[in-house]
Design a protein around this motif. Structure first.
Motif, PDB file in Angstrom:
ATOM      1  N   TRP A 191       8.700  -7.551  -1.072  1.00 48.80           N
ATOM      2  CA  TRP A 191       9.893  -6.835  -1.562  1.00 48.80           C
ATOM      3  C   TRP A 191       9.512  -5.449  -2.072  1.00 48.80           C
ATOM      4  O   TRP A 191      10.139  -4.447  -1.720  1.00 48.80           O
ATOM      5  N   TRP A 238      10.234  -1.811   0.091  1.00 49.88           N
ATOM      6  CA  TRP A 238      11.480  -1.256  -0.474  1.00 49.88           C
ATOM      7  C   TRP A 238      11.767   0.140   0.083  1.00 49.88           C
ATOM      8  O   TRP A 238      12.875   0.431   0.535  1.00 49.88           O
ATOM      9  N   LYS A 262      12.778   0.343   3.824  1.00 51.96           N
ATOM     10  CA  LYS A 262      14.066  -0.279   4.086  1.00 51.96           C
ATOM     11  C   LYS A 262      15.212   0.465   3.394  1.00 51.96           C
ATOM     12  O   LYS A 262      16.383   0.239   3.718  1.00 51.96           O
ATOM     13  N   SER A 308      16.528  -5.855   2.191  1.00 54.05           N
ATOM     14  CA  SER A 308      15.677  -5.828   0.998  1.00 54.05           C
ATOM     15  C   SER A 308      16.280  -6.673  -0.122  1.00 54.05           C
ATOM     16  O   SER A 308      15.561  -7.390  -0.828  1.00 54.05           O
TER      17      SER A 308
END
Length: 464
Positions: free
Chosen positions: A121, A125, A128, A138
């Motif tokens: 994640w 980040w 995305k 995300s």
């Protein structure tokens, strides 16, 4: 039984060592991982839904703070918990693993998924964030991370609840002749304090994380050179305060429900647990502390919600400090009210099983201390090694809570006592206003040895 080497922590003591590690870990695991994952996933979803790209960027900066703390302090204290627990009380860890082996194994697998999802994640980040589809993707990873983080809490709280309310009717490993009841693993797992404890921790963790997010949002926006980032302060603080407006009262309600499920004898020790024995009768002071913590959270939440733009930094830090006080008190209280047990009604705080006491009183505690030097296990006929043998017994029975002359030191607690008075006190444990102390276990000769050792602590260095 006592088939493990004895580990001692002079001055600070085993109990304080574990408490420091555990409280720091709770701050990070509850506020950073479980609560933080939910709060940040919600904030990412909310800012993306609103098309608030500056807010979305601020959430990323918040994630960076939570990511660094969770993967550094959280990881170190998490490993520390296992190391400390295993060297302090291998008997208890062994007992719990025998019951919850597969649950703990599943928790370890889920924890690995949790770390991988957090890494993914955070690391993806930025790439995305350039498209709406990427941001939505995300947010989904953030949701998966939050779910996996909560599942680890789901399993761990079952074990914590079991230690306080093991539900003897369901223990699969208890001797049915001693504790008659239906042997049922599910009864042990679904013990009375599991779900109330889980729900209290879930909602208070989310509230704690929201308070942390408010404090860090204040800092990030105040020192940012980007005008758009600075402008996100008001709307993000109000969003996090909204989360607190919902979760704080729900957490309080489940906290009260959890309190009702605690055994009456354990509930009676809450004043001592919170205030120490010296101030246990100062209930007014205890209520003032609780009211102060609760009032600080309520007032600062109201300020954050109705006046986020003007909220002073001191209010944001006060909000976080109140939650840290709450979790510090909660950890100490939860651990203390189990006393004199480590696993309620099954194992004393020093690792001696309740069912072994009659046998050990007959044959002696030292018979099974196989890692102790033989010369310190047998009292000589002339009793010339009585103090040395007593020291060995103290290391087995007292070290979990006492040091020799450090925190909660035996030397200071018995200052001015005669050897006879000490022996009489040992003989009457856990009475005498100390229901949290485990009884002495062993023969009368071993009791004499322990009394001689404790009495010797205040005689060392005396001029005869």
């Amino acid at each position: 039984m006592f088939d493990f080497p004895i580990f001692e922590m002079p001055t600070i003591g085993l109990r304080m060592l574990m408490a420091i590690n555990a409280i720091i870990h709770v701050f990070v695991s509850h506020g950073g991982a479980v609560g933080g994952s939910v709060v940040l996933a919600l904030a990412a979803w909310w800012t993306n839904k609103k098309g608030d790209l500056a807010g979305y960027e601020t959430v990323y900066r918040l994630l960076m703070v939570f990511f660094i703390i969770s993967t550094s302090v959280g990881a170190l204290t998490g490993i520390g918990m296992w190391i400390h627990a295993n060297i302090i009380s291998p008997n208890a860890i062994g007992g719990l693993i025998r019951v919850f082996f597969w649950k703990w194994f599943i928790e370890w697998i889920v924890f690995n998924f949790e770390v991988i999802l957090l890494l993914f994640w955070f690391m993806t980040w930025k790439t995305k964030a350039t498209t709406a589809e990427g941001r939505a993707s995300s947010v989904r990873f953030g949701t998966y991370y939050a779910v996996s983080s909560w599942i680890t809490m789901l399993i761990i709280t079952a074990i914590l609840g079991f230690m306080l309310t093991p539900n003897f009717d369901g223990q699969p490993w208890i001797d049915p002749e001693v504790y008659p009841g239906t042997v049922n693993y599910n009864n042990a797992l679904f013990n009375p304090t599991w779900f109330p404890g889980l729900l209290m921790r879930t909602f208070s963790s989310i509230a704690f994380a929201a308070a942390l997010a408010i404090m860090w949002t204040w800092l990030i926006t105040a020192f940012s050179k980007n005008e758009e980032i600075r402008a996100t302060k008001e709307r993000l603080i109000k969003f996090f305060a909204t989360i607190m407006m919902v979760t704080v009262p729900v957490a309080a309600a489940f906290g009260y429900y959890y309190l009702l499920q605690i055994p009456e004898a354990a509930r009676a020790m809450i004043p001592t647990a919170m205030m120490t024995r010296a101030f246990a009768d100062k209930m007014d002071l205890m209520y003032m502390i609780i009211s102060g913590i609760g009032g600080a959270v309520v007032i600062t939440t109201i300020i954050a919600y109705f006046s986020p733009k003007r909220m002073p930094y001191i209010a944001a830090t006060l909000m976080v400090a109140a939650f840290m006080l709450f979790w510090g008190f909660e950890e100490r209280t939860r651990e203390f009210i189990r006393k004199p047990y480590l696993i309620y009604n099954y194992m004393y705080a020093n690792g001696i099983r309740v069912t072994d006491v009659p046998y050990l009183n007959k044959v002696g505690i030292l018979k099974h201390a196989i890692f102790v030097d033989e010369k310190d296990k047998v009292i000589k006929e002339d009793k010339s090694n009585l103090v040395e043998v007593g020291h060995t017994i103290a290391r087995i029975e007292c070290r979990a809570c006492h040091t020799e002359n450090g925190i909660n030191g035996l030397k200071f607690l018995t200052k001015g006592w005669s050897q006879e008075a000490i022996r009489n006190r040992i003989n009457n444990l856990p009475g005498g206003g100390t229901p949290y102390m485990a009884p002495f276990v062993g023969t009368e000769a071993e009791k004499d040895a322990l009394a001689a050792y404790i009495a010797s602590l205040n005689k060392r260095g005396e001029i005869k």
